[in-house]
Design a protein around this motif. Structure first.
Motif, PDB file in Angstrom:
ATOM      1  N   THR A  11      28.544  -7.812-152.608  1.00 61.41           N
ATOM      2  CA  THR A  11      28.676  -6.396-152.954  1.00 61.41           C
ATOM      3  C   THR A  11      29.920  -5.865-152.277  1.00 61.41           C
ATOM      4  O   THR A  11      30.114  -6.074-151.065  1.00 61.41           O
ATOM      5  CB  THR A  11      27.452  -5.597-152.490  1.00 61.41           C
ATOM      6  N   LEU A  12      30.783  -5.178-153.036  1.00 68.61           N
ATOM      7  CA  LEU A  12      32.041  -4.657-152.500  1.00 68.61           C
ATOM      8  C   LEU A  12      31.978  -3.135-152.467  1.00 68.61           C
ATOM      9  O   LEU A  12      31.614  -2.500-153.464  1.00 68.61           O
ATOM     10  CB  LEU A  12      33.217  -5.109-153.360  1.00 68.61           C
ATOM     11  N   LEU A  13      32.333  -2.559-151.320  1.00 69.76           N
ATOM     12  CA  LEU A  13      32.434  -1.104-151.183  1.00 69.76           C
ATOM     13  C   LEU A  13      33.896  -0.741-150.971  1.00 69.76           C
ATOM     14  O   LEU A  13      34.575  -1.330-150.118  1.00 69.76           O
ATOM     15  CB  LEU A  13      31.610  -0.609-149.990  1.00 69.76           C
ATOM     16  N   LYS A  14      34.351   0.209-151.738  1.00 67.40           N
ATOM     17  CA  LYS A  14      35.733   0.632-151.645  1.00 67.40           C
ATOM     18  C   LYS A  14      35.812   1.874-150.760  1.00 67.40           C
ATOM     19  O   LYS A  14      34.996   2.794-150.896  1.00 67.40           O
ATOM     20  CB  LYS A  14      36.256   0.949-153.040  1.00 67.40           C
ATOM     21  N   GLY A  15      36.789   1.897-149.856  1.00 63.98           N
ATOM     22  CA  GLY A  15      36.867   2.997-148.907  1.00 63.98           C
ATOM     23  C   GLY A  15      37.120   4.338-149.562  1.00 63.98           C
ATOM     24  O   GLY A  15      36.565   5.349-149.168  1.00 63.98           O
ATOM     25  N   SER A  16      37.962   4.374-150.594  1.00 64.73           N
ATOM     26  CA  SER A  16      38.270   5.624-151.281  1.00 64.73           C
ATOM     27  C   SER A  16      38.903   5.286-152.622  1.00 64.73           C
ATOM     28  O   SER A  16      39.089   4.121-152.962  1.00 64.73           O
ATOM     29  CB  SER A  16      39.228   6.487-150.447  1.00 64.73           C
ATOM     30  N   SER A  17      39.228   6.302-153.385  1.00 69.09           N
ATOM     31  CA  SER A  17      39.848   6.083-154.684  1.00 69.09           C
ATOM     32  C   SER A  17      41.287   5.617-154.507  1.00 69.09           C
ATOM     33  O   SER A  17      41.860   5.682-153.424  1.00 69.09           O
ATOM     34  CB  SER A  17      39.823   7.374-155.504  1.00 69.09           C
ATOM     35  N   GLU A  18      41.916   5.164-155.574  1.00 71.24           N
ATOM     36  CA  GLU A  18      43.293   4.662-155.495  1.00 71.24           C
ATOM     37  C   GLU A  18      44.252   5.763-155.043  1.00 71.24           C
ATOM     38  O   GLU A  18      45.195   5.527-154.304  1.00 71.24           O
ATOM     39  CB  GLU A  18      43.720   4.116-156.850  1.00 71.24           C
ATOM     40  N   LYS A  19      44.012   6.981-155.492  1.00 66.13           N
ATOM     41  CA  LYS A  19      44.884   8.093-155.113  1.00 66.13           C
ATOM     42  C   LYS A  19      44.799   8.345-153.620  1.00 66.13           C
ATOM     43  O   LYS A  19      45.786   8.625-152.954  1.00 66.13           O
ATOM     44  CB  LYS A  19      44.472   9.337-155.896  1.00 66.13           C
ATOM     45  N   LYS A  73      33.355  -6.158-147.924  1.00 67.17           N
ATOM     46  CA  LYS A  73      32.540  -7.162-148.586  1.00 67.17           C
ATOM     47  C   LYS A  73      31.209  -7.303-147.859  1.00 67.17           C
ATOM     48  O   LYS A  73      31.168  -7.599-146.674  1.00 67.17           O
ATOM     49  CB  LYS A  73      33.269  -8.499-148.635  1.00 67.17           C
ATOM     50  N   LEU A  74      30.131  -7.114-148.615  1.00 66.87           N
ATOM     51  CA  LEU A  74      28.778  -7.212-148.065  1.00 66.87           C
ATOM     52  C   LEU A  74      28.019  -8.332-148.756  1.00 66.87           C
ATOM     53  O   LEU A  74      28.477  -8.895-149.756  1.00 66.87           O
ATOM     54  CB  LEU A  74      28.027  -5.890-148.271  1.00 66.87           C
ATOM     55  N   HIS A  75      26.834  -8.632-148.226  1.00 71.37           N
ATOM     56  CA  HIS A  75      26.001  -9.644-148.849  1.00 71.37           C
ATOM     57  C   HIS A  75      25.569  -9.204-150.246  1.00 71.37           C
ATOM     58  O   HIS A  75      25.466  -8.008-150.543  1.00 71.37           O
ATOM     59  CB  HIS A  75      24.754  -9.906-147.997  1.00 71.37           C
ATOM     60  N   LYS A  76      25.268 -10.171-151.069  1.00 73.62           N
ATOM     61  CA  LYS A  76      24.727  -9.885-152.402  1.00 73.62           C
ATOM     62  C   LYS A  76      23.379  -9.198-152.257  1.00 73.62           C
ATOM     63  O   LYS A  76      22.573  -9.547-151.389  1.00 73.62           O
ATOM     64  CB  LYS A  76      24.572 -11.185-153.187  1.00 73.62           C
ATOM     65  N   THR A  77      23.146  -8.203-153.080  1.00 76.46           N
ATOM     66  CA  THR A  77      21.881  -7.470-153.009  1.00 76.46           C
ATOM     67  C   THR A  77      21.060  -7.706-154.276  1.00 76.46           C
ATOM     68  O   THR A  77      21.605  -7.717-155.385  1.00 76.46           O
ATOM     69  CB  THR A  77      22.134  -5.960-152.825  1.00 76.46           C
ATOM     70  N   PRO A  78      19.749  -7.909-154.137  1.00 72.49           N
ATOM     71  CA  PRO A  78      18.902  -8.081-155.324  1.00 72.49           C
ATOM     72  C   PRO A  78      18.628  -6.775-156.051  1.00 72.49           C
ATOM     73  O   PRO A  78      18.214  -6.775-157.201  1.00 72.49           O
ATOM     74  CB  PRO A  78      17.616  -8.667-154.747  1.00 72.49           C
ATOM     75  N   ALA A  79      18.825  -5.654-155.339  1.00 68.43           N
ATOM     76  CA  ALA A  79      18.584  -4.343-155.937  1.00 68.43           C
ATOM     77  C   ALA A  79      19.273  -3.302-155.068  1.00 68.43           C
ATOM     78  O   ALA A  79      19.649  -3.580-153.929  1.00 68.43           O
ATOM     79  CB  ALA A  79      17.079  -4.064-156.034  1.00 68.43           C
ATOM     80  N   PHE A  80      19.454  -2.101-155.616  1.00 73.04           N
ATOM     81  CA  PHE A  80      20.096  -1.057-154.829  1.00 73.04           C
ATOM     82  C   PHE A  80      19.521   0.295-155.234  1.00 73.04           C
ATOM     83  O   PHE A  80      18.821   0.437-156.242  1.00 73.04           O
ATOM     84  CB  PHE A  80      21.616  -1.086-154.996  1.00 73.04           C
ATOM     85  N   ARG A  81      19.830   1.278-154.423  1.00 78.70           N
ATOM     86  CA  ARG A  81      19.320   2.625-154.632  1.00 78.70           C
ATOM     87  C   ARG A  81      20.402   3.613-154.245  1.00 78.70           C
ATOM     88  O   ARG A  81      21.128   3.405-153.269  1.00 78.70           O
ATOM     89  CB  ARG A  81      18.070   2.822-153.763  1.00 78.70           C
ATOM     90  N   MET A  82      20.565   4.692-155.002  1.00 72.67           N
ATOM     91  CA  MET A  82      21.509   5.757-154.655  1.00 72.67           C
ATOM     92  C   MET A  82      20.786   7.091-154.723  1.00 72.67           C
ATOM     93  O   MET A  82      20.100   7.384-155.705  1.00 72.67           O
ATOM     94  CB  MET A  82      22.718   5.776-155.606  1.00 72.67           C
ATOM     95  N   VAL A  83      20.954   7.906-153.685  1.00 78.92           N
ATOM     96  CA  VAL A  83      20.393   9.253-153.652  1.00 78.92           C
ATOM     97  C   VAL A  83      21.480  10.207-153.202  1.00 78.92           C
ATOM     98  O   VAL A  83      22.424   9.817-152.494  1.00 78.92           O
ATOM     99  CB  VAL A  83      19.174   9.348-152.710  1.00 78.92           C
ATOM    100  N   ALA A 114      16.352  -0.928-146.535  1.00 83.85           N
ATOM    101  CA  ALA A 114      17.706  -1.280-146.932  1.00 83.85           C
ATOM    102  C   ALA A 114      18.303  -2.222-145.899  1.00 83.85           C
ATOM    103  O   ALA A 114      18.153  -2.025-144.689  1.00 83.85           O
ATOM    104  CB  ALA A 114      18.558  -0.021-147.055  1.00 83.85           C
ATOM    105  N   ALA A 115      19.002  -3.252-146.380  1.00 85.03           N
ATOM    106  CA  ALA A 115      19.716  -4.142-145.474  1.00 85.03           C
ATOM    107  C   ALA A 115      21.030  -3.493-145.043  1.00 85.03           C
ATOM    108  O   ALA A 115      21.478  -3.662-143.916  1.00 85.03           O
ATOM    109  CB  ALA A 115      19.981  -5.472-146.155  1.00 85.03           C
ATOM    110  N   THR A 116      21.610  -2.745-145.958  1.00 86.86           N
ATOM    111  CA  THR A 116      22.870  -2.059-145.670  1.00 86.86           C
ATOM    112  C   THR A 116      22.794  -0.655-146.246  1.00 86.86           C
ATOM    113  O   THR A 116      22.272  -0.451-147.345  1.00 86.86           O
ATOM    114  CB  THR A 116      24.063  -2.807-146.294  1.00 86.86           C
ATOM    115  N   ILE A 117      23.313   0.312-145.502  1.00 85.20           N
ATOM    116  CA  ILE A 117      23.405   1.674-146.024  1.00 85.20           C
ATOM    117  C   ILE A 117      24.846   2.149-145.869  1.00 85.20           C
ATOM    118  O   ILE A 117      25.552   1.772-144.922  1.00 85.20           O
ATOM    119  CB  ILE A 117      22.444   2.642-145.301  1.00 85.20           C
TER     120      ILE A 117
END
Length: 1452
Positions: free
Chosen positions: A1071-1079, A1103-1113, A1137-1140
Motif C-alpha cells: 500500500t502506497l501513501l502519497k505525502g501530498s498532491s503533485e502541486k 510504502k506500507l504492507h499490503k492490506t486485505p481491507a481498508f476503511r476511511m472515515v 487497524a495495522a496502520t493509520i
C-alpha cells in the motif's frame, strides 16, 4: 539412593506377577518412543491416536532434560532413567487395551507436560556454546536442589503408581469384607493428581531458584553478595517446606465427608435413571412357589457357577451370556425378578467363597415419555448398583475417580463409551458379577446394546443373563443353542396351575364364583386358554372379578375355553364387556385408550386427568385469566375410575424416584393390540357407543380427535392474552404446569396429531373397502378443519400458542419439526375432495400452509428472542414480522427509508451496499447506496456460477452512488435531496481486482444448513456526522458550501458534490501513501530532521504492507485511513487497524488538495489500533492500542505536530506507542481488557471509555498532557496560516469544566455515548448481542439497570445496524423515535443485495416500553429509582405536567 529404589519397588508392588514380568528397563527416550510406536493401536491407526501419542511425546520431551540434569548432580543416573522409561512404557502398555481410558490418559499426559519444570532451561545455563559444562558447576553447593531432584523422581513414580492402580489386572478375587478406605489413608485419583500437580509447580519454583543461583555464579556476582546468598538459601528452604506440606497432605486421611462428596459427584456423573421400581413391581407379581423351575434347568445350573463355563463354546466372546427367550405374556419379567432374588439370596446367606455382585436393569416401552429407553440407561443403572455395593472399596473408587477426573471436554455426564470402558475395567476387580437385563427387545437399539456388552464383558468373568422376545436379531445370529433357554408352555404349566388354583379359591371364598364348582376342572380349562401365557392368566382373573358379569356368565366364559387363546382374544373379550357399560363410561374409556395408544409422549397422571376431565361450557362467562380447575369439577377418585372403565387394561405406575405417577397399559402387548386394530384396513369410522369399533376407531379418526382435543383445550382453558397477564412479563413454565397440566402437551403435540391424520387419499377414494367409510372420514376431517379455521381466524389464540410453544419448547429442533409437520399436513389436505367439504373448510389447508410459512419466518428472525422471552410475541415482533394470523401491534410504527434508483434499466436489480447516518443536531438523515451497472451484475453472476474470473469491458461503467437526504421529523419521512453521482470506472476496476474473494454463505431452506461460497467484494463507504461529506472507496465527496441542504425542496444536482481522490495506492504487494498532491510536491523541502525518537519525516511515497481491507472515515476536513489487520471483518469494535494515516483537505489555489499529516505504521507482531476517534476541535486522534506482547493502552496522538513544515508528514512506528510519552503521542490510560467504546467529552477535555469487563465508563482528563498543549498550538497555527482548509472551523475552544452533568436525558442519544448525571450516575444507549436497543443506566453504587426500547429481528445484516434515539417532543409527546442506521459491511455479494434491510425510522408508544430492570437479575427485578424513558419530560421544567402525564400512562 534409597528414595530412587523405593519408588521403583512401590511401583512394582501395584502390579500383578504377570505384569511385573513385563517390566524391563529402557535406555533412552528414543528407544522408549520406538517401543510405543510398535503398540498395535499406533501401528494400525496413527491418525486416531495422534493426540494420545502427542501427549506421550510432550511428556517424554519434558522428562528427558530432567534425567540429563540428574546425571550431573546424582551418580548412577542412567540406571534410574532406564527404570523410569521402563515404568512409563509399562503403564502405557497396561492402559492401551482400554480405548476410552487410553484417550483420557493422553489428555492427562498433555496436562502433565505443561507442569513439568523446564529442566532444559537449566541445561542451557549449565553448558556453554559447545555443549560442555561451564567451569565450577560441579562445585556448587546443590544439596537442596538434589533433594528436589530426588523428590521429583518419587513424584513421577507416584503418577505411574496411580495409573497402574487403575489399569492393573487384579486377580478378580475380593476379600470377604472389603477394606475400608479410611483405614488405608486412601485418596481418590483426582485428589492425588491435583496434589501432584501442585508438587510439580513447587519443583518448578525450586528450579527457578537454582537457575538464579547459577546466573549469579556464572556472572561472578554471587561471591560478593553474602546477603543475596542467604536470601537464596532461605527461598530454597521455604520452597522445600511447602513441598513437604503437600506431601504430608497427600498422606492425610480421606474423611467421611470428603468420601461422601466424592460419591455424590460420581452419582451425578453416572446419572442413573430410576431402575428399582420395575424390579419391585415384577417381584410383587410373582406368585409364591412360581418361577422356581428355571433354577432346575441344566442351562441355568451350568451358567451360575463361577468356573462352570468350560464347554464347547468356551472360545466364544459370549461364552458367559445366557439368553432366556419367550413370546409376549410368558412372564419373562417376573422370571427375571425371580432370578435376581435368587442370586441376591446367595449373597445374603452364603458363608463361604467370594460375595457376588448382582446388577440388573428392566427395559420398559413407556419408560421414556412413550419412547424406548436408550441403551446407556442400562449401563448407568448397573454401575450405580456397583458403586452402592463397593462404595468403601479403594480399588473400585480408584478406577471410577480416574474416569471422573478426566471427563471429555468438560462433560458433566458420563458418555456411553466411558460407561462401557468403566464396566470393562471394573469387571477385573470383582470376583463374581451377575448382570440381569430384561426386555432387550424394548431397548432403542438392542443390537448395539448387545454389541457393547460383548465388547465390554465378553472376555471378562462377569455373567450376563438376557431376557427378551425371540426376535432379537443379534442374539439369533450370535448365541448358540446351549446358551438359549426358551420359555415353553410346558415350562410354566406348573406355575400357571398354582396361580389359577390360588386365585380361583379366593374367588370362591368371596362368592365371586360358586363354591360348589369343581375348581380342578376350571383350572384345566383356564390352562387350555392360557397356553402358557401369564399375562393372559392375569387378565382372565381380573376379568372374572368384574362386577358386570354374573356368576353363570363367568363360568360360561371358563367352560367355553376348549382351545388355546392368544392375548388379542383376551383383550377383545375385555372390550366387549366395556361396550355394555354406560355411554359416559365408554366415552371415558375410549379417550383413555386413545391417549395411551396414540399419545406422542407419556402423559403424567395430572396431565391425563386434566384432559379427561370434562369442561363446563359457559359461553356467557369468557376466560379472563388462567386458573386451576375447581376441586368440585374434578373426578372424586380418578385412579379408581381409570381402573374400572379400562377393564383392568390400565394401571398406575410411579414415575422414577418421585411420588408422581403415570398411567400405562399393563403390558406392552396391550398397546400393540390397540395400535394394530386401529391401523387395520377394517377399522371403522363413526362407530357409536355400544360397539367394539367405538373403542377401536381407525387411526385417522383417533388422531383427528386428539388434535381437536388439544386445540379445544387451549380455547377452553387459556384466555387470548399474554400467559402471564402482562405483555412485559414471561410466564413461568412451572406455574403453567401446575395450573394447566395438559397445556404443555396440547401446545407441543397438536401438530403431531394433525400430521398423523394423513391417510392415502387416492387409495381411499378408489378402493371399495373404504366406500362405506368415506362419509364418516370426511365428517371427522370437517370437524378438524372447523376447529383449525376457528384457531386461525381468532388471531389472539395463535399468538397465545406461539408464546406457549416457546415457553415449553426450548430447542429450535422442536419448532422446526412442528413447522415441517404442518406443511406436510397442508400438502396432504390440499388433495381432499372439495365437493365433500364446506366452502369455509376448503380454504383451511392453504391457510395452514401460509401459517407454517409465517412460523418459519418467525423462527428464522425471532427464534432466539422468543426462546429467551416468549412473551416478546406481544411486543415488537409483529411490528417487524407481520402475519394475517397475528394481531399486529399498534404501539410501533416502522417507516423504511426505501427509494428506487432513477435509471433502473441500466443498473443492477439490487444495490451492492447501503449505509446511512443521521445528524443528531437536526432532523436530517443521509442514505448512501451503491448501484452497480447491469453489465456488472450479469458478469458477476457468471463468475459466481463458474467460480472463474469473468471480465467484460463495460462492466465497470455506469456505476452510480445514490446519496439521499431525508427529513425524518415528518410522520412519513420524505426525501429532500436525491443525488445520483457517477463512480469512476477505474476506481471500481481497481477495487474489484484487488479486494474480491469467496466467502461462505448458508442456505436458508428449512432443515438444511448447506454451506456454499459466493463471490464477494470489499467496498468501503462512510458518511460524516454533518452529512456534508461521504467517502466511496478512495474518493472523498465534499458538498459545495455555496448551498446548504434543503429541507423541503427536492434537489438532485450531482454537481453539488466535489470528488477528491485520496493519494492512496493499493498495489499487488503493498500500500502506497502519497505525502501530498503533485502541486504541493513542488513546495516541499528535501529533508526534514527528526525531532522525536522513533519518528521520521518523508517527502516521497510511503510504502506500507499490503492490506486485505481498508476503511476511511472523515471528520470535518480530516480523513482517517485505516488498513485493516487480521480477520478482515471490518468491524470497528473488533477489527483493528495495522496502520493509520491522517490526511487533511485543503484549498490553496481554489483546487481541492490533500496533505498527509501523519502515519503510524504497524506490522503483524506490533499489535493493532481500535476505536479511532477524532477530537471535536483539535488535530488529535484517540485510539486503543492492543499490544500482543506489551501493555495495551489508550493513546492520544497529535497528528499535526509541525504544521509549519507544510511539505512534511510524520511517520511513527508502533514501538513509539509503548515508550515514554513523546511530543506526538501520549498514553492516556493503561488498561487490561478490550474497550466497548472510546470518545471525547463534549467539551473536549476528557476521554471517556468503558471496558467490556466493566459496568462503568471511565473519564480521563487530557488537558494537562503535553500533547494536548501541542494540539492547541497547532490549531492556532492552522487558523492563522493562509493554508486554509476547504471549510473553516468554527472556533470553539474547550473549557476546563468537568463533564456536563444532568439529571435528565438529552433530546437525542447516539450509540455508546454516555450521559452523566449528578452523584456519579450515567446513562448510555446500547445495542445488545440479543439485538435489543437498550438504555443502560448505572447508579452511583454500580448497579446497572436496563430498559429495552426496541427488539430487532435477526436480519442477515443486523450487525450493521447502528441505532440512535430521539426523545418524545412537544409535537410527539407519547412517542420515542428510534433511528436504525446502517453501517458498512466487510464484504458484499451482489446476489444478496436484496437482503440489505433499509434504514428505518421507528416510533414507539412509551406505554409499550417496559420499565427498567436490574441487569442480570434472575427474577427480573425492576429498578426502584431510575424510571427510564419519561424522565426527559423534566427537561421542560414543568414537573407537574410530567407527573400528570406519567400517572395518566400508568392508569391506561
Amino acid at each position: 539412593m534409597d528414595d530412587f529404589e523405593r519408588a521403583r519397588e512401590e511401583f512394582l508392588t501395584e502390579l500383578s506377577a504377570a505384569e511385573r514380568a513385563q517390566f524391563s528397563k529402557i535406555k533412552s527416550r528414543e528407544d522408549f518412543l520406538d517401543g510405543i510406536r510398535e503398540f498395535e493401536q499406533f501401528a494400525n491407526n496413527k491418525k486416531k491416536w495422534s493426540r494420545v501419542f502427542k501427549g506421550i511425546e510432550k511428556c517424554s520431551e519434558k522428562l528427558q532434560p530432567y534425567f540429563e540434569v540428574l546425571s550431573i548432580f546424582v551418580s548412577s543416573h542412567s540406571e534410574f532413567a532406564a527404570i523410569a522409561w521402563g515404568a512409563f512404557r509399562l503403564v502405557l502398555q497396561l492402559s492401551c487395551n482400554f480405548i476410552t481410558f487410553f484417550e483420557k490418559l493422553g489428555d492427562l499426559l498433555l496436562t502433565l507436560s505443561t507442569r513439568i519444570p523446564a529442566y532444559d532451561s537449566l541445561i542451557k545455563i549449565m553448558r556453554d556454546e559447545k555443549g560442555h559444562l561451564r567451569p565450577g558447576i560441579n562445585d556448587l553447593d546443590s544439596a537442596k536442589f538434589q533433594k528436589s531432584l530426588c523428590a521429583f523422581y518419587v513424584d513421577v513414580f507416584e503418577i505411574f503408581r496411580g495409573i497402574a492402580r487403575v489399569f492393573s489386572q487384579k486377580s478378580g478375587k475380593l476379600k470377604r469384607t472389603p477394606v475400608v478406605i479410611t483405614q488405608l489413608l486412601w485418596q481418590p485419583f483426582d485428589v492425588r493428581f491435583a496434589n501432584l500437580l501442585g508438587r510439580l509447580d513447587m519443583h518448578r519454583e525450586i528450579l527457578n531458584l537454582q537457575m538464579d543461583v547459577m546466573h549469579f555464579n556464572i556472572s561472578g556476582t554471587m561471591a560478593s553478595s553474602q546477603t543475596a546468598e542467604r536470601a537464596e538459601n532461605n527461598n530454597f528452604q521455604s520452597k522445600l517446606i511447602e513441598y513437604n506440606e503437600l506431601v504430608c497432605k497427600m498422606k492425610e486421611e480421606f474423611s467421611q465427608t470428603q468420601k461422601q462428596l466424592l460419591l455424590e459427584r460420581i452419582k451425578a456423573w453416572l446419572m442413573p435413571p430410576s431402575f428399582a421400581e420395575a424390579f419391585e413391581r415384577s417381584s410383587k407379581l410373582r406368585q409364591d412357589g412360581t418361577a422356581d423351575w428355571i433354577f432346575e434347568t441344566g442351562l441355568y445350573k451350568e451358567w451360575v457357577p463361577e468356573d462352570a463355563i468350560e464347554n464347547a463354546y468356551a472360545a466364544s466372546s459370549l461364552k458367559r451370556f445366557l439368553w432366556v427367550r419367550g413370546n409376549p405374556g410368558r412372564g419373562k419379567s417376573v422370571l427375571a425378578a425371580a432370578v435376581i432374588q435368587e442370586l441376591m439370596a446367595s449373597d445374603e446367606f452364603s458363608h463361604e467363597g467370594p460375595l457376588p455382585l448382582v446388577s440388573y436393569f428392566f427395559f420398559e416401552k413407556n419408560s421414556q415419555g412413550g419412547f424406548l429407553a436408550p441403551r446407556d440407561h442400562a449401563y448407568r443403572s448397573i454401575l450405580s448398583q456397583l458403586l452402592h455395593r463397593f462404595q468403601n472399596d479403594k480399588d473400585i473408587l480408584e478406577v471410577i475417580s480416574y474416569a471422573l477426573a478426566n471427563g471429555k471436554d468438560g462433560q458433566v455426564r458420563a458418555t456411553p463409551d466411558e460407561l462401557l470402558e468403566l464396566m470393562r475395567s471394573l469387571a477385573t476387580r470383582i470376583g463374581s458379577w451377575y448382570i440381569v437385563i430384561d426386555a432387550i427387545d424394548e431397548c432403542q437399539d438392542p443390537d448395539q446394546l448387545l454389541l457393547d456388552l460383548e465388547g465390554a464383558l465378553g472376555d471378562r468373568s462377569a455373567k450376563v443373563l438376557l431376557f427378551s422376545r425371540p426376535n432379537v436379531r443379534y442374539l439369533l445370529n450370535k448365541m448358540k443353542l446351549p446358551q438359549i433357554l426358551t420359555i415353553t408352555r410346558t415350562s410354566v404349566e406348573a406355575d400357571l396351575r398354582l396361580y389359577f388354583d390360588v386365585h380361583l379359591k379366593t374367588l370362591q371364598d368371596l362368592r365371586i364364583l360358586p363354591r360348589n364348582v369343581d375348581r380342578e376342572k376350571l383350572v384345566e380349562r383356564l390352562l387350555m386358554g392360557a397356553d402358557g401365557m401369564f399375562q393372559w392368566a392375569r387378565l382372565m382373573i381380573t376379568h372374572l372379578k368384574s362386577d358386570g358379569l354374573l356368576q353363570w356368565e363367568k363360568l360360561d366364559i371358563i367352560n367355553k375355553l376348549e382351545t388355546p387363546e392368544n392375548l388379542d382374544d383376551m383383550y377383545k373379550r375385555i372390550l366387549d364387556l366395556l361396550t355394555k357399560k354406560l355411554s359416559s363410561e365408554q366415552s371415558l374409556a375410549r379417550r383413555l385408550f386413545l391417549w395411551l395408544t396414540f399419545g406422542k409422549t407419556t402423559l403424567s397422571s395430572n396431565q391425563l386427568q386434566d384432559i379427561l376431565t370434562p369442561v363446563k361450557e359457559n359461553a356467557s362467562d369468557p376466560l379472563k385469566a388462567i386458573a386451576p380447575r375447581e376441586k368440585t369439577d374434578e373426578f372424586s377418585s380418578f385412579e379408581h375410575n381409570i381402573v374400572m372403565v379400562s377393564g383392568g387394561l390400565v394401571e398406575s405406575r410411579r414415575l422414577g424416584d418421585s411420588k408422581a405417577t403415570r398411567y400405562c397399559f399393563i403390558h406392552g402387548s396391550v398397546a400393540e393390540f390397540f395400535m394394530s386394530r386401529c391401523n387395520h384396513f377394517e377399522a371403522t369410522y363413526g362407530s357409536k357407543p355400544g360397539t367394539l369399533g367405538y373403542l377401536l376407531p381407525a387411526t385417522c379418526e383417533a388422531e383427528a380427535e386428539l388434535a381437536v382435543s388439544c386445540l379445544a383445550y387451549m380455547f377452553q382453558r387459556v384466555p387470548g392474552q399474554p400467559l402471564s397477564g402482562n405483555m412485559f412479563e414471561a410466564a413461568s413454565s412451572t406455574t403453567l404446569r401446575e395450573l394447566l397440566p395438559f397445556l404443555e402437551y396440547a401446545v407441543l403435540y397438536w401438530p403431531h396429531h394433525l400430521a398423523s391424520t394423513n391417510v392415502p387419499l387416492e387409495e381411499m377414494h378408489k378402493s371399495k373397502i373404504y366406500e362405506d367409510k368415506l362419509d364418516f372420514f370426511y365428517y371427522d376431517i370437517e370437524m378438524l378443519l372447523a376447529i383449525l379455521s376457528r384457531f386461525l381466524l381468532n388471531k389472539l389464540t395463535p399468538m397465545v400458542w406461539v408464546e406457549a410453544s416457546y415457553t415449553f419448547g426450548r430447542t429450535k429442533a422442536q419448532h422446526g419439526k412442528i413447522h415441517r409437520l404442518l406443511i406436510q399436513w397442508a400438502t396432504w389436505a390440499n388433495e381432499l375432495d372439495p365437493s365433500r367439504l364446506s366452502k369455509s373448510s376448503v380454504d383451511v389447508p392453504p391457510a395452514i400452509a401460509a401459517f407454517s410459512g409465517d412460523l418459519i419466518k418467525l423462527q428464522e428472525l425471532w427464534g432466539d428472542t422468543l426462546l429467551v422471552g416468549p412473551h416478546q410475541i406481544w411486543n415488537d415482533v409483529t411490528a417487524f414480522t407481520s402475519s394475517p394470523f397475528f394481531v399486529q401491534t399498534s404501539a410501533v410504527t416502522i417507516k423504511s427509508l426505501t427509494t428506487q434508483s432513477s435509471n433502473r434499466s441500466a443498473l443492477s436489480t439490487t444495490p451492492l451496499s447501503k449505509i446511512s447516518r443521521d445528524d443528531p443536531s437536526s432532523d436530517l438523515l443521509a442514505v448512501l447506496t451503491v448501484w452497480p451497472s447491469k453489465a456488472f451484475e450479469l458478469c458477476w453472476r457468471k463468475s459466481t456460477a463458474r467460480r472463474k474470473h469473468q471480465t467484460k469491458e463495460n462492466q465497470y461503467d455506469g456505476w452510480i452512488a445514490q446519496y439521499e437526504i431525508w427529513n425524518i421529523e415528518e410522520d412519513d419521512p420524505v426525501v429532500v435531496e436525491d443525488f445520483n453521482i457517477p463512480i469512476d470506472k477505474n476506481e471500481v476496476e481497481l477495487q474489484y481486482e484487488r479486494f474480491q474473494k469467496y466467502v461462505k454463505s448458508f442456505s436458508k431452506v428449512p432443515s438444511t444448513s448447506t454451506a456454499k461460497k459466493d463471490l464477494a467484494l470489499h467496498f468501503p463507504t462512510s458518511i460524516d456526522s454533518n452529512l456534508k461529506t461521504f467517502t466511496i472507496l478512495r474518493t472523498v465527496y465534499k458538498r459545495d458550501q455555496t448551498t446548504g441542504p434543503r429541507t423541503r425542496i427536492l434537489d438532485s444536482s450531482a454537481s453539488r458534490w466535489r470528488p477528491i481522490l485520496m493519494p492512496v495506492i493499493h498495489t499487488i504487494d503493498s500500500t502506497l501513501l502519497k505525502g501530498s498532491s503533485e502541486k504541493q510536491q513542488k513546495e516541499k523541502s528535501k529533508y526534514i530532521h527528526d525531532t522525536e525518537s522513533g519518528a521520521q519525516s518523508y517527502d516521497t511515497l510511503l510504502k506500507l504492507h499490503k492490506t486485505p481491507a481498508f476503511r476511511m472515515v472523515t471528520s470535518q476536513n480530516y480523513i482517517l485511513y485505516q488498513s485493516i489487520a487480521g480477520r478482515e471483518a471490518l468491524s470497528p469494535d473488533e477489527d483493528g487497524a495495522a496502520t493509520i494515516a491522517v490526511f487533511m483537505l485543503t484549498n490553496i489555489t481554489g483546487d481541492d488538495e490533500t496533505k498527509l499529516l501523519g502515519c503510524i505504521e504497524g506490522g503483524q507482531k506490533q499489535g493493532s489500533m481500535h476505536h479511532c476517534v477524532f477530537h471535536p476541535t483539535y488535530p488529535l486522534l484517540a485510539f486503543y492500542h492492543h499490544s500482543p506482547t506489551g501493555i495495551s493502552q489508550i493513546i492520544l496522538w497529535c497528528f499535526a505536530r509541525d504544521f509549519a513544515s507544510r511539505s512534511s508528514f510524520m511517520l511513527l512506528n508502533q514501538s513509539v506507542l509503548q515508550s515514554k510519552d513523546g511530543f506526538s503521542t501520549s498514553s492516556v490510560a493503561t488498561i487490561s481488557g478490550r474497550p466497548k467504546y472510546i470518545q471525547f467529552s463534549a467539551c473536549g477535555t476528557q476521554i471517556i471509555y468503558q471496558l467490556h469487563s466493566s459496568s462503568n465508563p471511565h473519564a480521563k482528563p487530557i488537558r494537562d498532557l503535553q500533547v494536548f498543549a501541542i494540539a492547541e498550538q497547532q490549531q492556532a497555527e492552522i487558523e492563522k496560516t493562509s493554508y486554509q482548509p476547504t471549510t473553516p472551523h468554527a472556533k470553539t475552544e474547550p473549557t476546563c469544566q468537568d463533564l456536563e452533568k444532568t439529571n435528565v436525558l438529552p433530546p437525542s442519544m447516539e450509540l455508546n455515548q454516555p450521559v452523566f448525571h449528578d452523584e456519579g450516575a450515567w446513562t448510555r444507549l446500547a445495542f445488545t448481542s440479543n439485538r435489543s436497543v437498550t438504555l443502560v443506566h448505572c447508579t452511583d453504587n454500580g448497579v446497572e439497570e436496563e430498559q429495552s426500547l426496541l427488539s430487532l429481528p435477526a436480519w442477515n445484516d443486523v450487525k450493521s445496524v447502528s441505532p440512535s434515539i430521539r426523545m418524545p417532543s412537544k409535537t410527539r409527546e407519547d412517542k420515542v423515535t428510534i433511528i436504525l442506521n446502517k453501517t458498512a459491511q466487510p464484504f458484499y455479494t451482489i446476489g444478496n443485495g436484496g437482503e440489505h434491510t433499509p434504514p428505518a425510522v421507528v416510533r414507539k408508544d412509551i406505554r409499550a416500553i417496559a420499565k427498567p430492570r436490574v441487569k442480570n437479575s434472575v427474577l427480573g427485578k425492576t429498578g426502584e429509582g431510575w424510571q427510564g424513558i419519561g424522565d426527559f419530560e423534566g427537561s421542560d421544567g414543568d414537573e407537574e405536567s410530567c407527573m400528570s402525564k406519567r400517572a395518566r400512562i400508568d392508569n391506561e
